[in-house]
Design an enzyme around this catalytic site. Structure first.
Site, PDB file in Angstrom:
ATOM      1  N   ASP A   1       0.855  -1.183   0.000  1.00  0.00           N
ATOM      2  CA  ASP A   1       0.000   0.000   0.000  1.00  0.00           C
ATOM      3  C   ASP A   1       0.892   1.235   0.000  1.00  0.00           C
ATOM      4  OD1 ASP A   1      -2.828   1.096   0.252  1.00  0.00           O
ATOM      5  OD2 ASP A   1      -1.832   2.122   1.904  1.00  0.00           O
TER       6      ASP A   1
ATOM      7  N   GLU B   1       0.858   5.759   0.277  1.00  0.00           N
ATOM      8  CA  GLU B   1       0.167   7.028   0.498  1.00  0.00           C
ATOM      9  C   GLU B   1       0.877   8.079  -0.337  1.00  0.00           C
ATOM     10  OE1 GLU B   1      -2.600   7.039   2.009  1.00  0.00           O
ATOM     11  OE2 GLU B   1      -2.455   5.096   3.022  1.00  0.00           O
TER      12      GLU B   1
ATOM     13  N   HIS C   1      -5.981   6.802   7.017  1.00  0.00           N
ATOM     14  CA  HIS C   1      -5.298   5.918   6.081  1.00  0.00           C
ATOM     15  C   HIS C   1      -3.811   5.919   6.421  1.00  0.00           C
ATOM     16  CE1 HIS C   1      -8.398   5.519   2.678  1.00  0.00           C
ATOM     17  NE2 HIS C   1      -9.011   6.036   3.721  1.00  0.00           N
TER      18      HIS C   1
ATOM     19  N   ASP D   1      -3.074  -0.377   6.459  1.00  0.00           N
ATOM     20  CA  ASP D   1      -3.881  -0.735   5.303  1.00  0.00           C
ATOM     21  C   ASP D   1      -3.356  -2.013   4.646  1.00  0.00           C
ATOM     22  OD1 ASP D   1      -5.376   1.471   5.817  1.00  0.00           O
ATOM     23  OD2 ASP D   1      -4.865   2.570   3.992  1.00  0.00           O
TER      24      ASP D   1
END
Length: 243
Positions: A7, A9, A151, A156
């Site tokens: 994941d 960001e 998040h 995640d």
């Protein structure tokens, strides 16, 4: 088989507008079992974070000022993922950002090193017409996401690993906590997945049992006696296990 649940960001939603990565997080699984050998790093994106991204991630520009640039960690990151199957939710988004960073560093593309499995595509095939965000899948599959106030790459990735195991095997043994791994550099972390629930069991209703018995009666009649199914399964209560 080595799989990496990944994941990221970012500073914003559009890589074509020059937005950059601010976090990469990976959870390693071998033969579908988490190893505890995780990889996570924050990155200095060399630009400001959009307000929307700041609200979603809780990450401030000041926090990233002393973090490494992508070029500083690219070798370590590529060594970690090399040859694995990457499991990503909405892979087009994450791979787009990773490829842009790799291009800046002159290091090719993700497809040169890994295969990619997109769990969003998988979920849309399995649950057509339904919401298939990570939060929606957690709720649908009974995965505890109560700690996901914001998040974050690592949490995640951990949640996605659990969702993936549920979606791909209804009978997976959920005692797959990390054994604990030795540190392998400043960006390696070992945080246990919360894989501590038993598979849910749904028992047949009275109406379903009546229909089942009626079907067995019809089989008995056509067989001219006790059907093979009834002979083999008479002592066993009708039960269905689902993930």
């Amino acid at each position: 088989m080595r799989q990496i649940v990944l994941d990221t960001e970012t500073t914003g939603l559009e890589v074509r507008q020059g937005h950059r990565l601010i976090e990469i997080a990976c959870v390693e699984m071998i033969e579908r079992r988490p190893t505890g050998n995780n990889y996570q790093t924050y990155l200095n994106p060399e630009r400001a974070i959009d307000e929307g991204a700041r609200q979603v991630t809780g990450i401030e520009d000041e926090f990233l000022l002393d973090k490494p640039f992508f070029a500083d960690v690219v070798d370590e990151f590529l060594q970690f993922i090399d040859g694995a199957e990457l499991i990503i939710h909405n892979a087009t988004f994450d791979v787009g950002f990773l490829d842009a960073e790799l291009e800046r560093a002159g290091r090719g593309k993700i497809a040169d090193r890994c295969t990619v499995l997109d769990t969003l595509v998988m979920a849309r095939e399995r649950y057509p017409g339904q919401r298939n965000s990570l939060d929606a899948l957690c709720k649908r599959l009974g995965v505890d996401n109560s700690g996901r106030d914001l998040h974050g790459g690592l949490i995640d990735a951990q949640l996605l690993a659990e969702v993936y195991l549920y979606m791909t095997s209804g009978q997976v043994a959920l005692d797959l906590g990390f054994e604990g791994a030795a540190e392998q550099g400043p960006n390696h972390v070992a945080v246990p997945l919360r894989l501590d629930r038993r598979p849910r069991v749904l028992r047949a209703s009275e109406e379903e049992q009546v229909l089942h018995e009626g079907r067995l009666d019809a089989l008995d009649k056509s067989a001219g006696g006790s059907s093979v199914w009834r002979a083999q399964h008479a002592p066993v209560a009708l039960e269905a296990k689902v993930s």
